[in-house]
Motif scaffolding. Structure first.
Motif, PDB file in Angstrom:
ATOM      1  N   ARG A 114      -2.210   5.609  -8.571  1.00 35.87           N
ATOM      2  CA  ARG A 114      -1.367   5.472  -7.003  1.00 35.87           C
ATOM      3  C   ARG A 114      -2.414   5.656  -6.004  1.00 35.87           C
ATOM      4  NH1 ARG A 114       3.572   6.582  -4.171  1.00 35.87           N
ATOM      5  NH2 ARG A 114       4.245   7.552  -6.241  1.00 35.87           N
ATOM      6  N   GLY A 115      -2.828   4.906  -5.420  1.00 33.50           N
ATOM      7  CA  GLY A 115      -4.239   4.850  -4.125  1.00 33.50           C
ATOM      8  C   GLY A 115      -5.395   4.716  -4.946  1.00 33.50           C
ATOM      9  N   GLY A 116      -5.265   3.854  -6.007  1.00 27.49           N
ATOM     10  CA  GLY A 116      -6.332   3.191  -6.927  1.00 27.49           C
ATOM     11  C   GLY A 116      -7.013   1.936  -6.895  1.00 27.49           C
ATOM     12  N   TYR A 117      -6.656   1.050  -6.695  1.00 27.26           N
ATOM     13  CA  TYR A 117      -7.084  -0.070  -6.399  1.00 27.26           C
ATOM     14  C   TYR A 117      -7.843  -0.546  -5.084  1.00 27.26           C
ATOM     15  CZ  TYR A 117      -4.430   0.555 -10.403  1.00 27.26           C
ATOM     16  OH  TYR A 117      -4.365   1.097 -12.443  1.00 27.26           O
ATOM     17  N   ASP A 118      -8.387  -1.698  -5.231  1.00 32.56           N
ATOM     18  CA  ASP A 118      -8.639  -2.300  -4.256  1.00 32.56           C
ATOM     19  C   ASP A 118      -8.110  -3.358  -3.382  1.00 32.56           C
ATOM     20  OD1 ASP A 118     -11.631  -0.911  -3.695  1.00 32.56           O
ATOM     21  OD2 ASP A 118     -12.066  -1.376  -5.920  1.00 32.56           O
ATOM     22  N   VAL A 119      -7.576  -3.912  -4.569  1.00 30.19           N
ATOM     23  CA  VAL A 119      -6.721  -5.639  -4.126  1.00 30.19           C
ATOM     24  C   VAL A 119      -5.514  -5.325  -5.208  1.00 30.19           C
ATOM     25  CG1 VAL A 119      -6.321  -7.816  -4.908  1.00 30.19           C
ATOM     26  CG2 VAL A 119      -8.366  -6.813  -4.017  1.00 30.19           C
ATOM     27  N   VAL A 120      -4.523  -5.256  -5.143  1.00 30.15           N
ATOM     28  CA  VAL A 120      -3.434  -5.762  -5.773  1.00 30.15           C
ATOM     29  C   VAL A 120      -2.161  -6.871  -5.896  1.00 30.15           C
ATOM     30  CG1 VAL A 120      -0.532  -4.396  -5.973  1.00 30.15           C
ATOM     31  CG2 VAL A 120      -2.691  -3.300  -5.583  1.00 30.15           C
ATOM     32  N   LEU A 121      -1.648  -7.409  -7.163  1.00 34.69           N
ATOM     33  CA  LEU A 121      -1.518  -8.788  -7.290  1.00 34.69           C
ATOM     34  C   LEU A 121       0.003  -9.000  -7.620  1.00 34.69           C
ATOM     35  CD1 LEU A 121      -4.749  -9.588  -7.135  1.00 34.69           C
ATOM     36  CD2 LEU A 121      -3.625 -11.586  -8.966  1.00 34.69           C
ATOM     37  N   CYS A 122       0.725  -9.226  -6.699  1.00 37.93           N
ATOM     38  CA  CYS A 122       2.500  -8.612  -6.766  1.00 37.93           C
ATOM     39  C   CYS A 122       2.795 -10.521  -6.770  1.00 37.93           C
ATOM     40  CB  CYS A 122       3.173  -8.165  -5.534  1.00 37.93           C
ATOM     41  SG  CYS A 122       4.785  -7.749  -6.168  1.00 37.93           S
ATOM     42  N   HIS A 123       2.680 -10.824  -8.054  1.00 38.33           N
ATOM     43  CA  HIS A 123       3.328 -12.790  -7.811  1.00 38.33           C
ATOM     44  C   HIS A 123       4.126 -12.441  -8.617  1.00 38.33           C
ATOM     45  CE1 HIS A 123      -1.279 -13.484  -7.002  1.00 38.33           C
ATOM     46  NE2 HIS A 123      -0.771 -13.380  -6.032  1.00 38.33           N
ATOM     47  N   LEU A 157      -2.904   1.343  -3.429  1.00 41.96           N
ATOM     48  CA  LEU A 157      -3.561   0.712  -2.535  1.00 41.96           C
ATOM     49  C   LEU A 157      -4.894   1.979  -2.151  1.00 41.96           C
ATOM     50  CD1 LEU A 157      -3.000  -2.818  -0.930  1.00 41.96           C
ATOM     51  CD2 LEU A 157      -4.442  -2.650  -2.455  1.00 41.96           C
ATOM     52  N   ARG A 158      -6.133   1.889  -2.052  1.00 45.28           N
ATOM     53  CA  ARG A 158      -7.126   2.647  -1.092  1.00 45.28           C
ATOM     54  C   ARG A 158      -6.966   2.386  -0.108  1.00 45.28           C
ATOM     55  NH1 ARG A 158     -11.607   0.751  -5.573  1.00 45.28           N
ATOM     56  NH2 ARG A 158     -11.354   3.300  -7.724  1.00 45.28           N
ATOM     57  N   PRO A 159      -7.497   3.374   1.253  1.00 48.57           N
ATOM     58  CA  PRO A 159      -6.930   3.215   2.223  1.00 48.57           C
ATOM     59  C   PRO A 159      -7.553   1.963   2.920  1.00 48.57           C
ATOM     60  CG  PRO A 159      -7.851   5.743   1.578  1.00 48.57           C
ATOM     61  CD  PRO A 159      -7.580   4.020   0.052  1.00 48.57           C
ATOM     62  N   GLU A 160      -9.069   1.365   2.225  1.00 50.69           N
ATOM     63  CA  GLU A 160      -9.020   0.140   3.087  1.00 50.69           C
ATOM     64  C   GLU A 160      -8.212  -1.011   1.676  1.00 50.69           C
ATOM     65  OE1 GLU A 160     -13.182  -0.640   3.950  1.00 50.69           O
ATOM     66  OE2 GLU A 160     -12.809   1.084   5.670  1.00 50.69           O
ATOM     67  N   GLY A 161      -8.544  -1.914   1.323  1.00 57.11           N
ATOM     68  CA  GLY A 161      -7.154  -2.629   0.434  1.00 57.11           C
ATOM     69  C   GLY A 161      -6.824  -4.007   0.870  1.00 57.11           C
ATOM     70  N   VAL A 162      -6.369  -5.112  -0.060  1.00 61.11           N
ATOM     71  CA  VAL A 162      -5.648  -6.146   0.380  1.00 61.11           C
ATOM     72  C   VAL A 162      -4.512  -6.557  -1.383  1.00 61.11           C
ATOM     73  CG1 VAL A 162      -6.345  -8.785   0.047  1.00 61.11           C
ATOM     74  CG2 VAL A 162      -7.501  -6.949   1.427  1.00 61.11           C
ATOM     75  N   LEU A 163      -3.240  -6.855  -0.002  1.00 62.27           N
ATOM     76  CA  LEU A 163      -1.861  -7.105  -1.165  1.00 62.27           C
ATOM     77  C   LEU A 163      -2.509  -8.782  -0.957  1.00 62.27           C
ATOM     78  CD1 LEU A 163       0.262  -6.823  -2.562  1.00 62.27           C
ATOM     79  CD2 LEU A 163       1.248  -6.875  -0.576  1.00 62.27           C
ATOM     80  N   ASP A 166     -11.427  -2.886  -8.146  1.00 65.23           N
ATOM     81  CA  ASP A 166     -10.692  -2.126  -9.397  1.00 65.23           C
ATOM     82  C   ASP A 166      -8.905  -3.269  -8.661  1.00 65.23           C
ATOM     83  OD1 ASP A 166     -11.562  -0.510 -10.871  1.00 65.23           O
ATOM     84  OD2 ASP A 166     -11.960   0.847  -8.987  1.00 65.23           O
ATOM     85  N   VAL A 167      -8.802  -4.121  -9.389  1.00 62.47           N
ATOM     86  CA  VAL A 167      -7.738  -4.877  -8.763  1.00 62.47           C
ATOM     87  C   VAL A 167      -6.051  -4.491 -10.066  1.00 62.47           C
ATOM     88  CG1 VAL A 167      -6.443  -7.451  -9.206  1.00 62.47           C
ATOM     89  CG2 VAL A 167      -9.501  -7.022  -8.792  1.00 62.47           C
ATOM     90  N   LEU A 168      -5.550  -4.876  -9.285  1.00 60.70           N
ATOM     91  CA  LEU A 168      -3.492  -4.406  -9.889  1.00 60.70           C
ATOM     92  C   LEU A 168      -3.092  -5.600 -10.195  1.00 60.70           C
ATOM     93  CD1 LEU A 168      -2.187  -2.452 -11.623  1.00 60.70           C
ATOM     94  CD2 LEU A 168      -0.978  -2.059  -9.587  1.00 60.70           C
ATOM     95  N   ASP A 169      -2.516  -5.954 -11.473  1.00 61.67           N
ATOM     96  CA  ASP A 169      -1.835  -7.004 -11.012  1.00 61.67           C
ATOM     97  C   ASP A 169      -1.153  -7.142 -11.585  1.00 61.67           C
ATOM     98  OD1 ASP A 169      -1.051  -9.441 -11.458  1.00 61.67           O
ATOM     99  OD2 ASP A 169      -2.365 -10.568 -12.645  1.00 61.67           O
ATOM    100  N   THR A 170       0.590  -6.979 -10.582  1.00 60.39           N
ATOM    101  CA  THR A 170       1.733  -6.351 -11.528  1.00 60.39           C
ATOM    102  C   THR A 170       2.358  -7.645 -11.563  1.00 60.39           C
ATOM    103  OG1 THR A 170       3.035  -6.673  -9.022  1.00 60.39           O
ATOM    104  CG2 THR A 170       1.818  -3.760  -9.916  1.00 60.39           C
ATOM    105  N   GLY A 171       3.087  -7.614 -12.920  1.00 61.11           N
ATOM    106  CA  GLY A 171       3.583  -9.034 -13.252  1.00 61.11           C
ATOM    107  C   GLY A 171       2.832  -9.855 -13.665  1.00 61.11           C
ATOM    108  N   GLY A 172       2.004 -10.043 -14.210  1.00 62.88           N
ATOM    109  CA  GLY A 172       1.006 -10.346 -14.434  1.00 62.88           C
ATOM    110  C   GLY A 172       0.804 -11.445 -15.307  1.00 62.88           C
ATOM    111  N   GLY A 173       1.685 -10.717 -16.703  1.00 61.44           N
ATOM    112  CA  GLY A 173       1.885 -12.163 -17.791  1.00 61.44           C
ATOM    113  C   GLY A 173       0.662 -12.259 -18.482  1.00 61.44           C
TER     114      GLY A 173
END
Length: 287
Positions: free
Chosen positions: A120-129, A149-155, A56-63
């Protein structure tokens, strides 16, 4: 806002298909190749660590989905949050054309009210570009991204670099504007500057660490791409490929971070850092 990633001690890996195909190469893809390679590898590590093929990936400002659609092509579910209805319409069209409409969801919103539209807390990876340049409080923007992010996640954090703007203004002969950008707290070269805020690598890593994450990697993006005359890249045989290799090599060297047009920081939560830690040779350790 922004359109289309490597671990700290990584070496060069195979390029995405869009970059290997000569017919689809472009200067636009050159400018995003380093970020996409780092992101793609981060996604692969999370797949191995979680045992799930689809993240599950969240792309903030993903255009319009320059990162979201390629991520969906890899099989991941991507939610794009963007304030622009036009960008979201373009995203929907691009996802449909790529055959991934079922894995891409666009919602209108921004970093400040992120949890009005995202979990909140629902994604494995979040993009903030391309987001922190425009928000009132960059620290809050990063905290919100980490909270998604989930407890184990990447930004994946991408923002405009101060040094690149100073260098570009100076090379264009605008020396007073270059000095203004260097002295300005927000890195602006004047009232006509379209970018509200720029960052140094130290500022971005400080924001990531301040939000409770470990910095996994820092890359300089578009170190040379914005400075090289287009005619050289477009007319010299093999020039684009050579420039891409140069960008990839320079991206990992801290000496070039201070002159990059953009800076990319990969942040990891404590659990993700442990799951994808480095072995004695500097490679990623599978969970």
């Amino acid at each position: 806002m922004s359109d289309p990633m490597r671990p700290p001690a990584s070496h060069h890996h195979a390029q995405p298909a869009s970059l290997r195909s000569g017919s689809s190469r472009s200067r636009a893809s050159l400018r995003t190749a380093v970020v996409w390679e780092v992101l793609q590898e981060a996604l692969e590590r999370r797949v191995k660590a979680t045992g799930r093929e689809s993240l599950d990936v969240l792309d903030t400002g993903g255009g319009s989905g320059n990162f979201a659609v390629p991520a969906a092509r890899l099989g991941h579910r991507v939610t794009v949050v963007d304030p622009s209805p036009n960008a979201l319409f373009a995203l929907e069209r691009r996802a449909a054309e790529a055959g991934v409409a079922d894995r891409v969801k666009g919602v209108q919103g921004d970093a400040h009210g992120l949890f009005d539209v995202a979990e909140r807390g629902g994604y494995d990876v979040v993009l903030c570009h391309g987001v922190l340049e425009y928000v009132d409080d960059p620290a809050e923007g990063v905290r919100n991204a980490v909270a998604a992010l989930r407890p184990e996640g990447v930004l994946s954090l991408l923002a405009a670099g101060l040094g690149g703007a100073v260098l570009a203004r100076a090379l264009a002969g605008h020396f007073k504007e270059a000095k203004q950008a260097l002295d300005d707290p927000n890195g602006r070269w004047g009232t006509g500057d379209p970018v509200p805020r720029r960052f140094t690598a130290e500022q971005l890593t400080g924001l990531v660490e301040g939000a409770g994450m470990r910095v996994g990697a820092v890359h300089g993006v578009r170190v040379f791409a914005d400075l090289v005359p287009g005619v050289l890249v477009d007319t010299e045989p093999g020039a684009l490929e050579a420039l891409l290799k140069l960008e990839e090599a320079a991206a990992e060297l801290s000496a070039f971070h201070s002159v990059a047009t953009q800076l990319h920081v990969l942040g990891e939560t404590g659990g993700a850092a442990e799951a994808g830690g480095a072995d004695e040779t500097g490679g990623a350790v599978e969970a």
